[in-house]
Design a protein around this motif. Structure first.
Motif, mmCIF file in Angstrom:
data_model
loop_
_atom_site.group_PDB
_atom_site.id
_atom_site.type_symbol
_atom_site.label_atom_id
_atom_site.label_comp_id
_atom_site.label_asym_id
_atom_site.label_seq_id
_atom_site.Cartn_x
_atom_site.Cartn_y
_atom_site.Cartn_z
ATOM 1 N N GLN A 154 7.503 -0.894 0.389
ATOM 2 C CA GLN A 154 6.536 -1.682 -0.364
ATOM 3 C C GLN A 154 7.236 -2.472 -1.475
ATOM 4 O O GLN A 154 6.900 -3.622 -1.737
ATOM 5 N N GLN A 155 8.251 -1.857 -2.106
ATOM 6 C CA GLN A 155 9.027 -2.561 -3.136
ATOM 7 C C GLN A 155 9.692 -3.800 -2.557
ATOM 8 O O GLN A 155 9.737 -4.855 -3.186
ATOM 9 N N TYR A 156 10.214 -3.642 -1.353
ATOM 10 C CA TYR A 156 10.855 -4.783 -0.685
ATOM 11 C C TYR A 156 9.827 -5.887 -0.437
ATOM 12 O O TYR A 156 10.071 -7.062 -0.727
ATOM 13 N N GLN A 157 8.654 -5.487 0.062
ATOM 14 C CA GLN A 157 7.624 -6.486 0.354
ATOM 15 C C GLN A 157 7.171 -7.216 -0.898
ATOM 16 O O GLN A 157 6.935 -8.414 -0.888
ATOM 17 N N LYS A 158 7.084 -6.460 -1.995
ATOM 18 C CA LYS A 158 6.671 -7.045 -3.262
ATOM 19 C C LYS A 158 7.726 -8.058 -3.736
ATOM 20 O O LYS A 158 7.394 -9.159 -4.178
ATOM 21 N N LEU A 159 8.960 -7.658 -3.603
ATOM 22 C CA LEU A 159 10.075 -8.524 -4.008
ATOM 23 C C LEU A 159 10.047 -9.845 -3.228
ATOM 24 O O LEU A 159 10.119 -10.936 -3.803
ATOM 25 N N ILE A 160 9.911 -9.733 -1.915
ATOM 26 C CA ILE A 160 9.927 -10.916 -1.054
ATOM 27 C C ILE A 160 8.654 -11.754 -1.268
ATOM 28 O O ILE A 160 8.699 -12.979 -1.325
ATOM 29 N N GLY A 161 7.530 -11.045 -1.412
ATOM 30 C CA GLY A 161 6.244 -11.733 -1.580
ATOM 31 C C GLY A 161 6.190 -12.554 -2.866
ATOM 32 O O GLY A 161 5.467 -13.543 -2.958
ATOM 33 N N ALA A 162 6.955 -12.144 -3.876
ATOM 34 C CA ALA A 162 6.915 -12.833 -5.175
ATOM 35 C C ALA A 162 7.858 -14.032 -5.219
ATOM 36 O O ALA A 162 7.882 -14.777 -6.196
ATOM 37 N N GLN A 163 8.643 -14.233 -4.164
ATOM 38 C CA GLN A 163 9.617 -15.325 -4.190
ATOM 39 C C GLN A 163 8.922 -16.678 -4.043
ATOM 40 O O GLN A 163 8.230 -16.923 -3.068
ATOM 41 N N THR A 164 9.121 -17.538 -5.039
ATOM 42 C CA THR A 164 8.635 -18.913 -4.940
ATOM 43 C C THR A 164 9.735 -19.841 -5.444
ATOM 44 O O THR A 164 10.668 -19.388 -6.104
ATOM 45 N N VAL A 165 9.608 -21.113 -5.128
ATOM 46 C CA VAL A 165 10.543 -22.090 -5.698
ATOM 47 C C VAL A 165 9.744 -23.227 -6.317
ATOM 48 O O VAL A 165 8.595 -23.475 -5.943
#
Ligand code: ZN
Length: 575
Positions: A154-165
């Motif tokens: 879940q931590q991984y998903q949160k990390l990836i999900g929060a990525q924006t540019v």
């Protein structure tokens, strides 16, 4: 208010164990049924008693499964409806956690039952090996470790999900950025790709840390279960009785030998068409002739009626199945406000009918998705007569044969959507996508084989191992000046983090689908008869038998792959 697109659906078979009045969303009403099954097994006085017990358990599982599916469908069709959300979450929070241990208790009771070995062998062999394996692999001390594992995932998903540019003044998610890679303007593609690669690298350190914790945990889980390494554990846990890690290693080798050269050829042609000296990572999704996207249909109704025509030409039985789905309103396909993203096929397990959910917006991808999900739906329809709940589902390696075959078989009639040149363009993109998938599949799978059989590796060793695979399977793409992005490109592959070893299934299934397609080129009627026969077996037979019923070899070696790639390459030349 009925939030489901379909109306009342009759059960395929009248219930004989679960009372008609029971509320399947209310645990206190469900629990007595589990209690009854738990105590009744001990009173079984014959194999026939045990068989009846299995069918009652089956009936209960199907009823609960359908209850869950109904709530899930209602929620995804109406994400803005608080009642639908509440009903779904209520089941997730109050019923689901109770079900898991009680289902497992029944499995243990079954394995311990004296009449188990007296059941008709051919009929119950697959069920029996699955349940026995599940029970034998369970360790109470792994429960807490698996919770830990889920938290890290879940931590991984949160990390990836929060990525924006921030791209040209606007904040965009990385998924939204994907669109720019289809732009004809090469400089724009490069700028978009670079900003995404840079953003991903900012989280590289965190990804590595999460992954290292996952490796540790998984290695402990495997050791607890008496396995030498996590690869051995994962193969058992996934019920891979019919192939071994050696077969997968052979698969990687065969992909390198038979498929990578074909991919290089496709990439060289792309480079030539785009008039580039080098193919860079941002040049892989754009149409090589800079043509605008294909427009297969306007309204969703048009997509459905044209797809119906494809099935009408393919096979009367499948055509009738798709027509029935329309009549019973088992399709919700248009993209509209208040719908969850994505697409899926779900089965209402008591009515034993399929349902398809999609967000069609008028792209060729939508046509492909509908053909794919229809393949899954045909699988569900074909197993309608099977009374054992678990046999109505096949292993994923074969489920995807059902769906991926339908993409290939349906594509033969794409003229229902397009004039010939556009239909050929769609078929070409599709076939290139299939061929291009294999090297990445092999990279992801071989990488994990290395990881879990070298559990004490250093970060530098891991990087070197991955780069070696990129050299082996990466094709013609020139990554110079982006070495770090290349070395960490596996970070975006969710499966490696969240579903370890789950990926090769798609490669195995694609080999099956290509064989069904090759067979249909030789003799369409025989190929389709075999396909339908294999679908009707559901999950009642081991994988090699499902494949052979479909007219396919269950082998992932060069001898199996070579003629398939030859056929696909020949076909590509014609398109
Ligand atoms: Zn699928």
């Amino acid at each position: 208010m009925n939030l489901l697109p379909f109306g009342k659906l009759a059960a395929a078979k009248p219930r004989s164990f679960v009372p008609a009045t029971v509320n399947l969303g209310d645990w206190p009403q469900i629990e007595p049924l589990f209690k009854e099954l738990e105590s009744r097994a001990a009173r079984a006085a014959s194999a026939a008693d045990l068989e009846k017990w299995l069918l009652d358990w089956s009936e209960l599982s199907a009823a609960l499964d359908e209850e869950f599916s109904r709530r899930y469908i209602a929620m995804t069709c109406h994400t803005d409806n608080p009642d639908a959300e509440k009903a779904y979450l209520d089941f997730l929070e109050n019923v689901e956690p109770q079900l898991k241990p009680r289902q497992f208790a029944l499995e243990k009771i079954y394995v311990a039952n004296a009449y188990r070995t007296k059941l008709p062998t051919g009929r119950f062999e697959v069920f029996d090996r699955d349940v026995k394996n599940h029970v034998e692999l369970f360790r109470p001390e792994n429960v807490a470790l698996e919770t830990e594992e889920a938290k890290l995932s879940q931590q991984y998903q949160k990390l990836i999900g929060a990525q924006t540019v921030n791209f040209r003044g606007e904040e965009k998610t990385l998924v939204q950025m994907g669109r720019y890679l289809e732009e004809p303007d090469g400089a724009l593609r490069q700028e978009a790709w670079e900003s995404v690669a840079k953003r991903r690298l900012q989280d590289a350190e965190k990804c590595e840390e999460i992954f290292e914790e996952l490796i540790q945990l998984r290695t402990r889980i495997a050791k607890n279960a008496g396995c030498e390494n996590y690869r051995d554990f994962a193969f058992r846990q996934k019920g891979r009785f019919d192939y071994t890690w050696r077969d997968c290693v052979q698969f990687h080798d065969a992909v390198e030998k038979e498929i990578v050269p074909a991919v290089r050829q496709i990439q060289q042609e792309r480079k030539r068409q785009l008039q580039l000296d080098k193919l860079r990572p941002w040049d892989l999704s754009v149409d090589p002739q800079n043509r605008p996207p294909l427009k297969p249909f306007g309204e969703v109704g048009e997509m459905v009626s044209r797809t119906q025509k494809i099935f009408d030409r393919l096979d009367p039985e499948l055509a009738a199945g798709f027509r029935q789905m329309q009549d019973l309103k088992l399709l919700d396909l248009d993209n509209r406000k208040g719908k969850a993203p994505g697409g899926y096929q779900s089965t209402l397990s008591e009515a034993r009918v399929p349902f398809i959910f999609m967000n069609a917006v008028g792209l060729q991808r939508d046509v492909e998705t509908l053909l794919h999900e229809a393949g899954h739906a045909f699988h569900a329809q074909a197993t309608r007569g099977e009374d054992l709940y678990s046999y109505r589902n096949a292993p994923i390696e074969f489920c995807e044969v059902a769906s991926m075959s339908m993409e290939l078989l349906g594509n033969e009639f794409l003229e229902e959507f397009y004039p010939v040149p556009q239909a050929n363009r769609a078929r070409k993109t599709h076939l290139e996508g299939i061929i291009g998938f294999f090297p990445w599949m092999a990279t992801v799978d071989a990488f994990q084989h290395w990881i879990y059989t070298h559990a004490n590796h250093t970060r530098a060793e891991r990087k070197a191992a991955y780069l070696q695979l990129m050299d082996r399977f990466g094709g013609e793409v020139d990554w110079s000046s982006y070495e770090e992005a290349r070395a960490h490109s596996w970070h975006r592959q969710l499966h490696i983090f969240i579903h370890p070893f789950y990926y090769v299934e798609y490669g195995i299934a694609q080999l099956g689908a290509l064989q069904v397609w090759a067979n249909s080129r030789r003799n369409p009627a025989t190929a389709l008869t075999a396909y339908k026969k294999a679908l009707a077996l559901g999950g009642s037979r081991p994988l090699p038998e499902l494949f052979s019923a479909a007219g396919c070899r269950f082998q992932f070696d060069a001898a199996t792959i070579n003629p398939l790639i030859e056929l696909a390459s020949l076909e590509l030349k014609k398109l």
